[in-house]
Design a protein around this motif. Structure first.
Motif, mmCIF file in Angstrom:
data_model
loop_
_atom_site.group_PDB
_atom_site.id
_atom_site.type_symbol
_atom_site.label_atom_id
_atom_site.label_comp_id
_atom_site.label_asym_id
_atom_site.label_seq_id
_atom_site.Cartn_x
_atom_site.Cartn_y
_atom_site.Cartn_z
ATOM 1 N N LYS A 52 -2.443 -4.345 -81.580
ATOM 2 C CA LYS A 52 -1.840 -3.060 -81.915
ATOM 3 C C LYS A 52 -0.591 -2.885 -81.045
ATOM 4 C CE LYS A 52 -6.124 -0.814 -83.351
ATOM 5 N NZ LYS A 52 -5.873 -0.593 -84.755
ATOM 6 N N LEU A 53 0.438 -2.241 -81.608
ATOM 7 C CA LEU A 53 1.725 -2.149 -80.933
ATOM 8 C C LEU A 53 1.619 -1.563 -79.521
ATOM 9 C CD1 LEU A 53 4.759 -2.531 -80.924
ATOM 10 C CD2 LEU A 53 4.980 -0.372 -82.187
ATOM 11 N N ARG A 54 0.853 -0.501 -79.345
ATOM 12 C CA ARG A 54 0.776 0.136 -78.020
ATOM 13 C C ARG A 54 0.151 -0.781 -76.978
ATOM 14 N NH1 ARG A 54 -2.252 2.493 -81.821
ATOM 15 N NH2 ARG A 54 -4.496 2.736 -81.522
ATOM 16 N N THR A 55 -0.814 -1.618 -77.373
ATOM 17 C CA THR A 55 -1.382 -2.544 -76.385
ATOM 18 C C THR A 55 -0.444 -3.712 -76.140
ATOM 19 O OG1 THR A 55 -2.679 -3.814 -77.985
ATOM 20 C CG2 THR A 55 -3.780 -1.952 -76.884
ATOM 21 N N LYS A 56 0.280 -4.129 -77.157
ATOM 22 C CA LYS A 56 1.258 -5.208 -76.968
ATOM 23 C C LYS A 56 2.342 -4.754 -75.993
ATOM 24 C CE LYS A 56 4.420 -8.321 -79.217
ATOM 25 N NZ LYS A 56 5.395 -8.462 -80.277
ATOM 26 N N GLN A 57 2.848 -3.530 -76.160
ATOM 27 C CA GLN A 57 3.878 -3.022 -75.260
ATOM 28 C C GLN A 57 3.338 -2.879 -73.833
ATOM 29 O OE1 GLN A 57 4.746 0.478 -77.634
ATOM 30 N NE2 GLN A 57 6.777 -0.338 -78.129
ATOM 31 N N THR A 58 2.109 -2.430 -73.706
ATOM 32 C CA THR A 58 1.485 -2.309 -72.392
ATOM 33 C C THR A 58 1.325 -3.690 -71.759
ATOM 34 O OG1 THR A 58 0.331 -0.281 -73.016
ATOM 35 C CG2 THR A 58 -0.610 -1.540 -71.184
ATOM 36 N N ALA A 59 0.809 -4.633 -72.517
ATOM 37 C CA ALA A 59 0.623 -5.996 -72.015
ATOM 38 C C ALA A 59 1.956 -6.615 -71.600
ATOM 39 C CB ALA A 59 -0.061 -6.847 -73.084
ATOM 40 N N GLU A 60 3.004 -6.355 -72.360
ATOM 41 C CA GLU A 60 4.327 -6.901 -72.011
ATOM 42 C C GLU A 60 4.808 -6.380 -70.666
ATOM 43 O OE1 GLU A 60 6.236 -7.703 -76.430
ATOM 44 O OE2 GLU A 60 6.489 -5.727 -75.515
ATOM 45 N N ALA A 61 4.572 -5.105 -70.388
ATOM 46 C CA ALA A 61 4.986 -4.540 -69.099
ATOM 47 C C ALA A 61 4.262 -5.237 -67.950
ATOM 48 C CB ALA A 61 4.735 -3.037 -69.074
ATOM 49 N N TYR A 62 2.963 -5.456 -68.091
ATOM 50 C CA TYR A 62 2.201 -6.148 -67.049
ATOM 51 C C TYR A 62 2.629 -7.608 -66.951
ATOM 52 C CZ TYR A 62 -0.906 -2.233 -66.196
ATOM 53 O OH TYR A 62 -1.402 -1.015 -65.832
ATOM 54 N N PHE A 72 0.617 -15.466 -73.206
ATOM 55 C CA PHE A 72 0.630 -14.103 -73.742
ATOM 56 C C PHE A 72 0.257 -14.149 -75.212
ATOM 57 C CE2 PHE A 72 2.590 -10.418 -75.691
ATOM 58 C CZ PHE A 72 2.397 -9.415 -74.759
ATOM 59 N N SER A 73 -0.803 -13.410 -75.601
ATOM 60 C CA SER A 73 -1.178 -13.436 -77.012
ATOM 61 C C SER A 73 -2.085 -12.277 -77.397
ATOM 62 C CB SER A 73 -1.895 -14.751 -77.356
ATOM 63 O OG SER A 73 -3.135 -14.830 -76.689
ATOM 64 N N ALA A 74 -2.045 -11.962 -78.684
ATOM 65 C CA ALA A 74 -3.045 -11.073 -79.269
ATOM 66 C C ALA A 74 -4.315 -11.898 -79.422
ATOM 67 C CB ALA A 74 -2.576 -10.560 -80.621
ATOM 68 N N THR A 75 -5.447 -11.246 -79.259
ATOM 69 C CA THR A 75 -6.708 -11.968 -79.416
ATOM 70 C C THR A 75 -7.746 -11.069 -80.087
ATOM 71 O OG1 THR A 75 -8.282 -13.425 -78.280
ATOM 72 C CG2 THR A 75 -7.703 -11.389 -77.162
ATOM 73 N N ARG A 76 -8.746 -11.680 -80.629
ATOM 74 C CA ARG A 76 -9.801 -10.938 -81.324
ATOM 75 C C ARG A 76 -10.724 -10.246 -80.320
ATOM 76 N NH1 ARG A 76 -11.566 -16.016 -80.587
ATOM 77 N NH2 ARG A 76 -13.787 -16.363 -80.352
ATOM 78 N N ASP A 77 -11.562 -9.382 -80.826
ATOM 79 C CA ASP A 77 -12.628 -8.725 -80.061
ATOM 80 C C ASP A 77 -12.145 -7.636 -79.110
ATOM 81 O OD1 ASP A 77 -14.308 -10.571 -81.332
ATOM 82 O OD2 ASP A 77 -14.220 -11.975 -79.643
ATOM 83 N N LEU A 78 -10.934 -7.103 -79.312
ATOM 84 C CA LEU A 78 -10.397 -6.075 -78.431
ATOM 85 C C LEU A 78 -10.072 -4.767 -79.154
ATOM 86 C CD1 LEU A 78 -7.965 -8.183 -76.197
ATOM 87 C CD2 LEU A 78 -10.295 -7.431 -75.673
ATOM 88 N N GLN A 79 -10.563 -4.602 -80.367
ATOM 89 C CA GLN A 79 -10.304 -3.366 -81.110
ATOM 90 C C GLN A 79 -11.147 -2.232 -80.518
ATOM 91 O OE1 GLN A 79 -7.783 -3.195 -83.350
ATOM 92 N NE2 GLN A 79 -7.483 -5.301 -82.647
ATOM 93 N N ARG A 96 -9.665 -18.888 -65.408
ATOM 94 C CA ARG A 96 -8.308 -18.350 -65.279
ATOM 95 C C ARG A 96 -8.343 -16.845 -65.018
ATOM 96 N NH1 ARG A 96 -6.132 -20.057 -71.017
ATOM 97 N NH2 ARG A 96 -8.091 -19.018 -71.506
ATOM 98 N N ASP A 97 -7.369 -16.349 -64.273
ATOM 99 C CA ASP A 97 -7.211 -14.908 -64.085
ATOM 100 C C ASP A 97 -6.626 -14.334 -65.371
ATOM 101 O OD1 ASP A 97 -8.121 -15.287 -61.532
ATOM 102 O OD2 ASP A 97 -6.192 -14.929 -60.560
ATOM 103 N N ILE A 98 -7.248 -13.261 -65.886
ATOM 104 C CA ILE A 98 -6.891 -12.715 -67.199
ATOM 105 C C ILE A 98 -6.617 -11.225 -67.084
ATOM 106 C CG2 ILE A 98 -7.761 -12.264 -69.537
ATOM 107 C CD1 ILE A 98 -9.508 -14.774 -69.233
ATOM 108 N N LEU A 99 -5.601 -10.770 -67.805
ATOM 109 C CA LEU A 99 -5.351 -9.345 -67.979
ATOM 110 C C LEU A 99 -5.588 -9.017 -69.443
ATOM 111 C CD1 LEU A 99 -2.862 -6.969 -66.488
ATOM 112 C CD2 LEU A 99 -2.930 -7.075 -68.977
#
Length: 149
Positions: A52-62, A72-79, A96-99
């Motif tokens: 979703k756009l808002r999580t993509k933008q948030t993830a990009e900032a981090y 960096f990627s969208a992934t399943r199971d996070l809705q 691996r360390d994951i955000l």
């Protein structure tokens, strides 16, 4: 292994934009929080978001603030309504360390499942915030390291 759970920043309402991007205030707040997380040592090598756009933008900032070389990627199971067990199971054996940039009510349920599997402590999640966790047994058990509201 460290895991960083980040709730997306404040988004505009669907009446303003059906894609629900971050608001200007939300974008600014996420960028400040990402800088604080980086200052606390957050260096994920993988950054996942729900797509979703808002999580993509948030993830990009981090991603920019903490480790612009991270995968960096969208992934399943996070809705928002996905079962937190699905991501928990994917984290077992991960080194691996994951955000993860995600949504309510998924993130609070995931955090609770990771740090309080029996539901004894009433774990909370900071709205639009981030929680850092650590596991030293391949993702079987987790300890909260810090949180930023």
């Amino acid at each position: 292994m460290q895991l960083f759970l980040a709730h997306h920043g404040e988004a505009v309402g669907p009446e303003e934009d059906t894609r629900r991007p971050l608001s200007l205030l939300g974008r600014d707040a996420v960028e400040r929080l990402a800088a604080k997380a980086a200052a606390r040592g957050a260096r994920p090598v993988v950054v996942w978001h729900s797509g979703k756009l808002r999580t993509k933008q948030t993830a990009e900032a981090y991603w920019r603030a903490c480790n612009a070389l991270a995968e960096f990627s969208a992934t399943r199971d996070l809705q928002p309504e996905d079962n937190p067990e699905w991501i928990r199971d994917r984290l077992i054996g991960e080194t691996r360390d994951i955000l993860i940039a995600g949504h309510y009510p998924h993130l609070p349920r995931l955090l609770s499942r990771l740090v309080d599997p029996r539901g004894e402590r009433g774990v909370t999640f900071p709205p639009n915030g981030i929680v850092a966790l650590s596991s030293d047994d391949g993702g079987e058990t987790w300890t909260e390291l810090w949180r930023l509201p």
